[in-house]
Design a protein around this motif. Structure first.
Motif, mmCIF file in Angstrom:
data_model
loop_
_atom_site.group_PDB
_atom_site.id
_atom_site.type_symbol
_atom_site.label_atom_id
_atom_site.label_comp_id
_atom_site.label_asym_id
_atom_site.label_seq_id
_atom_site.Cartn_x
_atom_site.Cartn_y
_atom_site.Cartn_z
ATOM 1 N N ASN A 221 95.582 130.591 -12.370
ATOM 2 C CA ASN A 221 95.420 131.648 -13.360
ATOM 3 C C ASN A 221 94.453 131.133 -14.422
ATOM 4 N N ALA A 222 93.413 131.885 -14.699
ATOM 5 C CA ALA A 222 92.383 131.435 -15.645
ATOM 6 C C ALA A 222 92.944 131.176 -17.035
ATOM 7 N N THR A 223 94.052 131.827 -17.366
ATOM 8 C CA THR A 223 94.650 131.617 -18.690
ATOM 9 C C THR A 223 95.505 130.361 -18.738
ATOM 10 N N GLY A 224 95.811 129.802 -17.570
ATOM 11 C CA GLY A 224 96.681 128.639 -17.516
ATOM 12 C C GLY A 224 98.147 128.974 -17.537
ATOM 13 N N ALA A 225 98.480 130.242 -17.707
ATOM 14 C CA ALA A 225 99.875 130.671 -17.792
ATOM 15 C C ALA A 225 100.462 130.851 -16.394
ATOM 16 N N PRO A 226 101.766 130.694 -16.245
ATOM 17 C CA PRO A 226 102.408 130.983 -14.958
ATOM 18 C C PRO A 226 102.356 132.471 -14.661
ATOM 19 N N ASP A 227 102.460 132.820 -13.364
ATOM 20 C CA ASP A 227 102.362 134.214 -12.932
ATOM 21 C C ASP A 227 103.709 134.843 -12.633
ATOM 22 N N GLY A 228 104.776 134.037 -12.673
ATOM 23 C CA GLY A 228 106.051 134.554 -12.206
ATOM 24 C C GLY A 228 106.021 134.770 -10.711
ATOM 25 N N ALA A 229 105.264 133.916 -10.004
ATOM 26 C CA ALA A 229 105.045 134.056 -8.571
ATOM 27 C C ALA A 229 105.547 132.814 -7.836
ATOM 28 N N ALA A 230 105.588 132.911 -6.509
ATOM 29 C CA ALA A 230 106.049 131.796 -5.680
ATOM 30 C C ALA A 230 105.163 130.574 -5.834
ATOM 31 N N THR A 242 92.960 120.279 -10.356
ATOM 32 C CA THR A 242 91.786 120.149 -9.487
ATOM 33 C C THR A 242 90.667 121.105 -9.884
ATOM 34 N N TRP A 243 90.856 121.824 -10.977
ATOM 35 C CA TRP A 243 89.846 122.758 -11.476
ATOM 36 C C TRP A 243 89.421 122.337 -12.886
ATOM 37 N N ASN A 278 84.537 131.313 -5.726
ATOM 38 C CA ASN A 278 83.617 132.219 -6.405
ATOM 39 C C ASN A 278 83.354 131.688 -7.805
ATOM 40 N N PRO A 279 82.068 131.423 -8.137
ATOM 41 C CA PRO A 279 80.910 131.461 -7.262
ATOM 42 C C PRO A 279 81.023 130.428 -6.129
ATOM 43 N N TRP A 280 80.167 130.594 -5.080
ATOM 44 C CA TRP A 280 80.117 129.558 -4.043
ATOM 45 C C TRP A 280 79.780 128.209 -4.669
ATOM 46 N N ASN A 281 78.814 128.243 -5.553
ATOM 47 C CA ASN A 281 78.213 127.047 -6.148
ATOM 48 C C ASN A 281 79.247 126.293 -6.994
ATOM 49 N N HIS A 282 79.681 125.133 -6.502
ATOM 50 C CA HIS A 282 80.718 124.347 -7.168
ATOM 51 C C HIS A 282 80.290 123.901 -8.565
ATOM 52 N N LYS A 283 79.011 123.635 -8.738
ATOM 53 C CA LYS A 283 78.506 123.218 -10.058
ATOM 54 C C LYS A 283 78.740 124.313 -11.090
ATOM 55 N N LEU A 284 78.506 125.560 -10.707
ATOM 56 C CA LEU A 284 78.725 126.673 -11.617
ATOM 57 C C LEU A 284 80.199 127.034 -11.713
ATOM 58 N N ARG A 285 80.875 127.011 -10.593
ATOM 59 C CA ARG A 285 82.260 127.467 -10.554
ATOM 60 C C ARG A 285 83.184 126.589 -11.390
ATOM 61 N N LYS A 289 83.151 119.651 -10.823
ATOM 62 C CA LYS A 289 84.280 118.727 -10.883
ATOM 63 C C LYS A 289 85.490 119.290 -10.130
ATOM 64 N N GLY A 290 86.221 118.398 -9.478
ATOM 65 C CA GLY A 290 87.492 118.756 -8.867
ATOM 66 C C GLY A 290 87.363 119.336 -7.471
ATOM 67 N N ASP A 291 88.435 119.221 -6.700
ATOM 68 C CA ASP A 291 88.456 119.737 -5.328
ATOM 69 C C ASP A 291 88.691 121.233 -5.267
ATOM 70 N N ASN A 292 89.189 121.823 -6.350
ATOM 71 C CA ASN A 292 89.415 123.270 -6.414
ATOM 72 C C ASN A 292 90.370 123.772 -5.317
ATOM 73 N N LEU A 293 91.597 123.284 -5.349
ATOM 74 C CA LEU A 293 92.628 123.784 -4.435
ATOM 75 C C LEU A 293 92.992 125.228 -4.794
ATOM 76 N N PHE A 294 93.333 126.068 -3.805
ATOM 77 C CA PHE A 294 93.434 125.822 -2.383
ATOM 78 C C PHE A 294 92.231 126.423 -1.643
ATOM 79 N N LEU A 295 91.049 126.366 -2.240
ATOM 80 C CA LEU A 295 89.869 126.895 -1.569
ATOM 81 C C LEU A 295 89.676 126.185 -0.231
ATOM 82 N N SER A 296 89.203 126.941 0.763
ATOM 83 C CA SER A 296 88.864 126.390 2.081
ATOM 84 C C SER A 296 89.962 125.476 2.606
ATOM 85 N N SER A 297 91.179 125.965 2.548
ATOM 86 C CA SER A 297 92.342 125.183 2.950
ATOM 87 C C SER A 297 93.187 125.936 3.968
#
Length: 703
Positions: A221-230, A242-243, A278-285, A289-297
């Protein structure tokens, strides 16, 4: 006499049970047994998704006698990607625009049709065509995800809606193109939209009521807050770190689960493939930095609660649209003298992965085609050994594979008799370049890669070399030895999914309009049928009254056809068809009518106040993903022959005012000004005049 009566009673009981079977009895027990029988109850036949039919009445010795048993023609002319289901003599399939059909599987008589009424303008949000890959069936209901984000339950006998739930935020460019799966009375569905700017998630709905049971987000979540989700617990404990700060906080980060799923009833684990960032470009996204879980997993969850169990990331810090949404299949393999419960996947990045499906431990990984972005996978870390230049931050890099992947959504198949996996493979280069002027556009393509690089003219020698690289293959892969056993080359790169059978056959359709059967042991082509239209969907097989049938949806489309038209046959859109074959079949499908080619426009008196050079840049940054580099596409409207080109007002009406929105061409007023639109018109007029004079600019194909 007593024993005779008992025997008759047992036969009668069995007969009554068979009559009562029907669609209402499709449940976990029946799905688990589907691997070994004549039915096709789920997208990949059964829970393990091997796409292997145990039927052998059609085999290497008699496949030459295969003929058309019946066919149906549809009212949609876009890509057809569905695999039909077969339940108790009824064939269920879906078409473009998320329509659902039911047929008598022996005669081809249409039993019912359901049209969800998706608005044409929603096609703008579909990166890769208005397709649908199929339905799910469970306890008397057929479930379909619609392009506009709904999950709909239909009565299997009548096609009437039972319930419908909106699974997505309609203010965002989400789509659904994948087939749902049903596990333990829960309908599982993901979504698409990763190119546009959305946050991915998977949702489970109660199959009886449509009530949401759980949701699992695949990126933070971009806000860093929990979603009340699994996903809350694993986000806080594993994922968020990782982000780093970057454009993902505006775009949502991507990570959509738009296709692959599988389920292991014994381990009680459900597996999902997760998409690109999103974006594809890791430098911009994420600031590079970071592996960005769970992309491409690959993600393993508990189906009752959505609880995280394990993951394996195929492409850490993904930067190339290398999704891991490609077909996932489960099998038990003897590896090193030990029987292993494995999960297999050949994702876009070009490596074939064999993974312990209980733990997520990597067992082996080798490239199943030639790639340039990495030299291998480090077995100690499980990470790819990257080519440093692949990150494209300092200069453009021509790389294989491109965004369309070494293997895309088209399903592969596994034959437990041969021990081989049959992979529909692409060889497609792409020039990746950092988009230094990137700015987030809500609802638009937000990939952070400069598409202009893939439209630049080039010299003939270079173009010839690049064109020679683009091709399609059917690769028979040994997953234990991690090597190719045989390969069939196709003239075009965007071909169909695969079916394997106990008759020693592999069936696959091709872009050039052919459906063929190959010997599963050596790849020899044994039979073919001219379809008159390209095929991208995977076939399936079933048996009725002692006869084996093979069925396939016909209709080219999807990302390859749209974004790389220069690498595909020149063909207009044609109505989709369902073709069903059997031994000795005598039906005849009429030839498609010869399309009336649009005449070249008389542009001698046509001019524009627009700037051709600016129009070139605007076109390739906004239009080429649907209309091809250098306006080379003809499958969607050929802009160089469009009457709209003749009038500045009509052109503006389409691009800015949205006069063709109902036909899928939404207004670009959010992104372009009327002056921009006229610049694009000036550029397309220029390309049209070059084409008429035989001097059209040669361009490198996308993907």
């Amino acid at each position: 006499m007593k024993f005779v009566r008992l025997g008759l009673a047992l036969v009668l009981a069995a007969t009554v049970a068979a009559c009562q079977k029907g669609e209402s009895s499709v449940d976990a027990k029946r799905l688990e047994a589907a691997a070994g029988n004549a039915e096709w109850l789920s997208y990949g036949k059964d829970y393990n998704e091997q796409r292997f039919s145990p039927l052998d009445k059609v085999n290497t010795g008699n496949v030459g006698e295969l003929g058309l048993a019946w066919f149906a023609e549809f009212d949609t002319d876009r890509g057809q990607e569905a695999t039909p289901l077969l339940v108790d003599g009824v064939l269920y399939t879906t078409t473009a625009w998320s329509k659902v059909f039911a047929f008598d599987a022996k005669t081809g008589k249409q039993l019912w049709k359901y049209d969800p009424g998706v608005q044409g303008s929603k096609g703008f949000d579909a990166c890769c065509d208005v397709v649908n890959r199929g339905a799910a069936i469970w306890k008397g209901r057929v479930y379909v995800g619609t392009l506009d984000g709904r999950l709909v339950a239909l009565d299997a006998k009548t096609g009437k809606p039972v319930w419908s739930v909106q699974t997505t935020d309609t203010s965002k460019p989400y789509t659904i193109t994948g087939a749902p799966r049903v596990v333990k009375d829960k309908v599982l569905i993901g979504n698409g939209g990763g190119e546009y700017g959305v946050r991915g998630y998977i949702t489970a709905y109660d199959a009886a009521t449509g009530k949401q049971v759980w949701r699992f987000y695949t990126v933070p979540n971009a806000t860093g807050a929990p979603d009340g989700a699994a996903s809350d617990k694993v986000m806080a404990g594993k994922v968020n770190a990782t982000w780093s700060d970057g454009e993902w906080k505006k775009t949502g980060g991507g990570g959509t689960a738009w296709d692959s799923m599988a389920y292991d009833p014994k381990l009680d684990l459900v597996y999902f493939g997760i998409g690109n960032g999103n974006p594809w470009n890791h430098k911009l996204r994420s600031g590079g930095k970071g592996d960005n879980l769970f992309l491409s997993s690959i993600l393993a969850l508990k189906p009752d609660t959505g609880e995280y169990v394990w993951h394996y990331q195929t492409t850490p810090a993904e930067s190339w649209d290398y999704t891991a949404t490609q077909h996932i299949m489960l099998a038990d393999l003897n590896i090193g003298g030990q029987q292993r419960q494995v999960l297999m996947q050949a994702p876009k990045n070009g490596f074939f992965y064999v993974i312990d499906r209980a733990t997520g431990q990597l067992i082996s990984a080798k490239n199943y085609t030639n790639i340039t972005w990495a030299s291998g996978v480090d077995m100690k870390t499980g990470r790819p050994i990257e080519n440093p230049a692949a990150r494209y931050q300092n200069a453009a890099v021509l790389q294989v594979p491109g965004p369309l992947g070494a293997h895309n959504w088209q399903p592969m198949a596994f034959n437990p008799k041969t021990g081989l996996v049959y992979i529909p493979t692409n060889v497609t280069p792409f020039a990746y370049t950092d988009d230094k002027s990137f700015g987030y556009k809500a609802g638009g393509w937000n990939v952070g890669v400069d598409f202009l690089t893939n439209a630049l003219p080039t010299d003939a020698a270079t173009m010839k070399a690049i064109t020679a690289m683009v091709k399609g293959q059917l690769v028979a892969w040994d997953p234990v030895q991690q090597k190719a056993v045989w390969t069939v080359d196709h003239p075009y790169f965007w071909n169909a999914g695969v079916l394997s059978t106990a008759g020693g056959l592999v069936f696959q359709g091709a872009a050039h309009g052919e459906f063929a059967a190959y010997d599963a042991a050596n790849g020899k082509r044994l039979w073919s049928y001219k379809t008159g239209n390209g095929i991208i969907a995977a076939p399936m097989s079933y048996e009725l009254d002692g006869e084996q049938y093979v069925a396939v949806m016909v209709g080219v489309g999807g990302g390859g056809q749209i974004s790389a038209p220069a690498s595909m046959p020149t063909r207009p859109r044609l109505p989709g068809r369902l073709l069903v074959f059997k031994l000795g079949g005598k039906a005849q499908a009429p030839a498609f009518p010869e399309p009336a080619e649009l005449p070249a426009l008389d542009l001698t008196q046509i001019s524009s106040t627009g700037d051709v050079k600016k129009g070139f840049a605007i076109f390739h940054n906004n239009c080429q993903v649907c209309h091809g580099p250098n306006a080379s596409g003809a499958w969607l409207p050929d802009l160089k022959r469009s009457p709209m080109l003749m009038s500045a007002d009509n052109w503006k009406g389409v691009l800015i005012d949205g006069t063709s929105a109902s036909r899928g061409m939404a207004s670009f007023a959010r992104f372009l000004t009327p002056k921009d639109a006229e610049d694009v018109r000036a550029y397309v007029i220029d390309e049209a005049k070059k084409a008429q004079s035989g001097q059209a600019t040669v361009a490198m194909p996308i993907g």
